[in-house]
Enzyme design. Structure first.
Site, PDB file in Angstrom:
ATOM      1  N   ASP A  71      -2.595  -6.750  15.139  1.00 54.98           N
ATOM      2  CA  ASP A  71      -2.021  -5.402  15.165  1.00 54.98           C
ATOM      3  C   ASP A  71      -2.031  -4.818  16.573  1.00 54.98           C
ATOM      4  O   ASP A  71      -1.191  -3.977  16.914  1.00 54.98           O
ATOM      5  CB  ASP A  71      -2.793  -4.464  14.234  1.00 54.98           C
ATOM      6  CG  ASP A  71      -2.214  -4.439  12.825  1.00 54.98           C
ATOM      7  OD1 ASP A  71      -1.019  -4.719  12.679  1.00 54.98           O
ATOM      8  OD2 ASP A  71      -2.958  -4.137  11.882  1.00 54.98           O
ATOM      9  N   TYR A  77      -1.168   4.665  10.508  1.00 56.78           N
ATOM     10  CA  TYR A  77      -1.506   3.689  11.546  1.00 56.78           C
ATOM     11  C   TYR A  77      -0.298   3.531  12.462  1.00 56.78           C
ATOM     12  O   TYR A  77       0.838   3.441  11.990  1.00 56.78           O
ATOM     13  CB  TYR A  77      -1.849   2.328  10.928  1.00 56.78           C
ATOM     14  CG  TYR A  77      -3.191   2.268  10.246  1.00 56.78           C
ATOM     15  CD1 TYR A  77      -4.366   2.450  10.958  1.00 56.78           C
ATOM     16  CD2 TYR A  77      -3.285   2.006   8.883  1.00 56.78           C
ATOM     17  CE1 TYR A  77      -5.613   2.393  10.333  1.00 56.78           C
ATOM     18  CE2 TYR A  77      -4.518   1.938   8.246  1.00 56.78           C
ATOM     19  CZ  TYR A  77      -5.680   2.137   8.975  1.00 56.78           C
ATOM     20  OH  TYR A  77      -6.898   2.074   8.356  1.00 56.78           O
ATOM     21  N   LYS A 132       1.530   2.019   7.220  1.00 53.10           N
ATOM     22  CA  LYS A 132       1.911   1.248   8.400  1.00 53.10           C
ATOM     23  C   LYS A 132       2.788   2.073   9.331  1.00 53.10           C
ATOM     24  O   LYS A 132       3.341   3.111   8.955  1.00 53.10           O
ATOM     25  CB  LYS A 132       2.635  -0.035   7.997  1.00 53.10           C
ATOM     26  CG  LYS A 132       1.747  -1.059   7.319  1.00 53.10           C
ATOM     27  CD  LYS A 132       0.528  -1.428   8.149  1.00 53.10           C
ATOM     28  CE  LYS A 132       0.877  -2.192   9.412  1.00 53.10           C
ATOM     29  NZ  LYS A 132      -0.346  -2.466  10.249  1.00 53.10           N
ATOM     30  N   HIS A 159      -0.768   1.749  16.127  1.00 51.78           N
ATOM     31  CA  HIS A 159      -0.976   0.542  16.960  1.00 51.78           C
ATOM     32  C   HIS A 159       0.097   0.456  18.050  1.00 51.78           C
ATOM     33  O   HIS A 159       0.871  -0.503  18.123  1.00 51.78           O
ATOM     34  CB  HIS A 159      -0.965  -0.719  16.094  1.00 51.78           C
ATOM     35  CG  HIS A 159      -2.019  -0.732  15.031  1.00 51.78           C
ATOM     36  ND1 HIS A 159      -3.372  -0.837  15.317  1.00 51.78           N
ATOM     37  CD2 HIS A 159      -1.932  -0.647  13.680  1.00 51.78           C
ATOM     38  CE1 HIS A 159      -4.064  -0.827  14.187  1.00 51.78           C
ATOM     39  NE2 HIS A 159      -3.229  -0.706  13.183  1.00 51.78           N
ATOM     40  N   ARG A 172       0.832  -1.197   0.000  1.00 47.07           N
ATOM     41  CA  ARG A 172       0.000   0.000   0.000  1.00 47.07           C
ATOM     42  C   ARG A 172       0.873   1.257   0.000  1.00 47.07           C
ATOM     43  O   ARG A 172       2.079   1.191   0.219  1.00 47.07           O
ATOM     44  CB  ARG A 172      -0.926   0.000   1.225  1.00 47.07           C
ATOM     45  CG  ARG A 172      -2.020  -1.051   1.184  1.00 47.07           C
ATOM     46  CD  ARG A 172      -2.780  -1.148   2.498  1.00 47.07           C
ATOM     47  NE  ARG A 172      -1.962  -1.736   3.560  1.00 47.07           N
ATOM     48  CZ  ARG A 172      -2.388  -1.918   4.812  1.00 47.07           C
ATOM     49  NH1 ARG A 172      -3.608  -1.535   5.157  1.00 47.07           N
ATOM     50  NH2 ARG A 172      -1.586  -2.478   5.707  1.00 47.07           N
ATOM     51  N   GLU A 205      -6.000   4.810  13.608  1.00 49.08           N
ATOM     52  CA  GLU A 205      -6.892   3.847  14.270  1.00 49.08           C
ATOM     53  C   GLU A 205      -7.614   4.402  15.487  1.00 49.08           C
ATOM     54  O   GLU A 205      -8.525   3.749  16.017  1.00 49.08           O
ATOM     55  CB  GLU A 205      -6.139   2.567  14.658  1.00 49.08           C
ATOM     56  CG  GLU A 205      -5.177   2.698  15.816  1.00 49.08           C
ATOM     57  CD  GLU A 205      -3.778   3.147  15.427  1.00 49.08           C
ATOM     58  OE1 GLU A 205      -2.885   3.094  16.274  1.00 49.08           O
ATOM     59  OE2 GLU A 205      -3.591   3.544  14.251  1.00 49.08           O
TER      60      GLU A 205
END
Length: 371
Positions: A270, A94, A75, A96, A15, A118
């Site tokens: 995740d 993101y 990511k 996490h 991505r 998120e």
């Protein structure tokens, strides 16, 4: 503002943070966009497409990090990327953080302003920037689980939908949120025998109305969970506590009660995973076996369908990126309390309570950052 996006370097992550269309929107707002050469190759977006959209192609990530005021990724930044962050720079991706103390320490040390997709909320209590990837991951979990169930891949050799005269596979979906709903949709569509567990009566009622006889619902308590897992050919872990570490709902002991060759797919990996025996895997080596049970714990499942995932993600992340670039991050967060919920680390401080509690770190309210 100078906005930058880079090629993702996590294992088998294809991505990209910005599509050419998103670059076009940013440049139309008067911003300068730097794109690392090859960043969009995984979605079929070649450098020339970014150039036509008004982006500037640069040789490597270091050049992007050095010049950009805001880095837009997919990511969490890898260690070599975190080393390039600087005080005051905006990181929008993101993160996490709850199960990742190393990354959290590095982001604190960087002094960067880190906004996590998120934990951005909406007016309905949802997580709109997480939702499209949850939809993708939920649907993919059934594809991945069906493949892992094949005998050649270590599974029981069971076809999800069965055939006339042979019973279908039993699928247990733990959690009735976005991931669980999409997983159940796919499994039921293939003809599997689906049971969805959740603790919310409202969620169970909604799922019951939607699926009618195509899937069963069951209240999630210890006894019901243990029974459902023991009977299942495929278990989907789809639980989420926003920003916090996932609860370990399936214990190592419960694996001993399962059918040999059954499959666990941990979509919550995740956030640390919801099976006690889970640890992150990659698309290059997606499964491992514990007590005869196949575990699929890929931490970036949507990366395998990069084009679909990237466009779905950009649909929801771009409006906030535009506001941050147009107004500056402080004014953008002041104007939108839901975007403020996305602020996880600022000026060397953890500003998201669930992350601070999970990692036993001091918590600074996000409101202090925009005061």
């Amino acid at each position: 503002m100078i906005v930058g996006t880079v090629r993702e370097i996590k294992n088998h992550e294809y991505r990209v943070g910005l599509t050419p269309e998103s670059v076009h929107e940013l440049t139309a707002h008067g911003h300068r966009v730097l794109v690392e050469s090859g960043a969009g190759e995984g979605i079929g977006a070649h450098d020339a497409l970014y150039t036509r959209a008004g982006g500037e192609i640069v040789a490597d990530a270091r050049e992007v990090f050095a010049a950009a005021g805001m880095i837009v990724k997919v990511k969490e930044p890898q260690p070599e990327e975190r080393a390039m962050l600087r005080p005051g720079q905006i990181l929008y991706t993101y993160l996490h953080l709850a199960p990742d103390p190393g990354q959290t320490r590095d982001l604190i040390a960087s002094g960067a302003t880190c906004i996590a997709y998120e934990t951005v909320t909406d007016g309905h209590g949802g997580l709109p920037l997480l939702k499209p990837m949850s939809q993708v991951a939920g649907r993919m979990s059934i594809q991945a689980g069906a493949t892992a169930l094949e005998k050649a891949n270590g599974g029981r050799g069971v076809l999800l939908g069965g055939v006339p005269g042979v019973l279908p596979a039993k699928v247990c979906v733990i959690g009735g949120g976005v991931v669980g709903f999409n997983a159940a949709q796919m499994a039921a569509g293939l003809g599997a025998d689906v049971t969805i567990l959740d603790r919310s009566p409202e969620v169970l009622e909604r799922l019951g109305i939607y699926f009618e006889a195509r899937a069963k619902t069951r209240f999630s308590n210890r006894a019901n969970l243990a029974e459902c897992v023991a009977e299942a050919d495929l278990v989907i872990g789809a639980v989420l506590i926003p920003g916090a570490a996932a609860p370990k709902l399936v214990s190592a002991e419960m694996l001993k009660m399962m059918k040999k060759g059954a499959v666990l797919v941990d979509v919550a990996i995740d956030q640390g995973g919801c099976f006690e025996t889970s640890h992150p895997t990659t698309h290059a080596d997606p499964t491992y076996v514990v007590d005869g049970i196949v575990h699929y714990c890929v931490a970036n499942m949507p990366g395998a369908v990069a084009r679909t995932s990237t466009y779905a993600l950009n649909n929801v992340t771009l409006p906030h990126a535009l506001r941050i670039a147009d107004l500056g991050w402080k004014e953008a967060l002041r104007a939108d309390s839901h975007l403020l919920d996305g602020l996880n680390v600022w000026d060397g401080k953890v500003t998201y309570r669930a992350v601070a509690e999970a990692l036993d770190l001091p918590h600074t309210p996000a409101e202090q950052a925009i005061a």
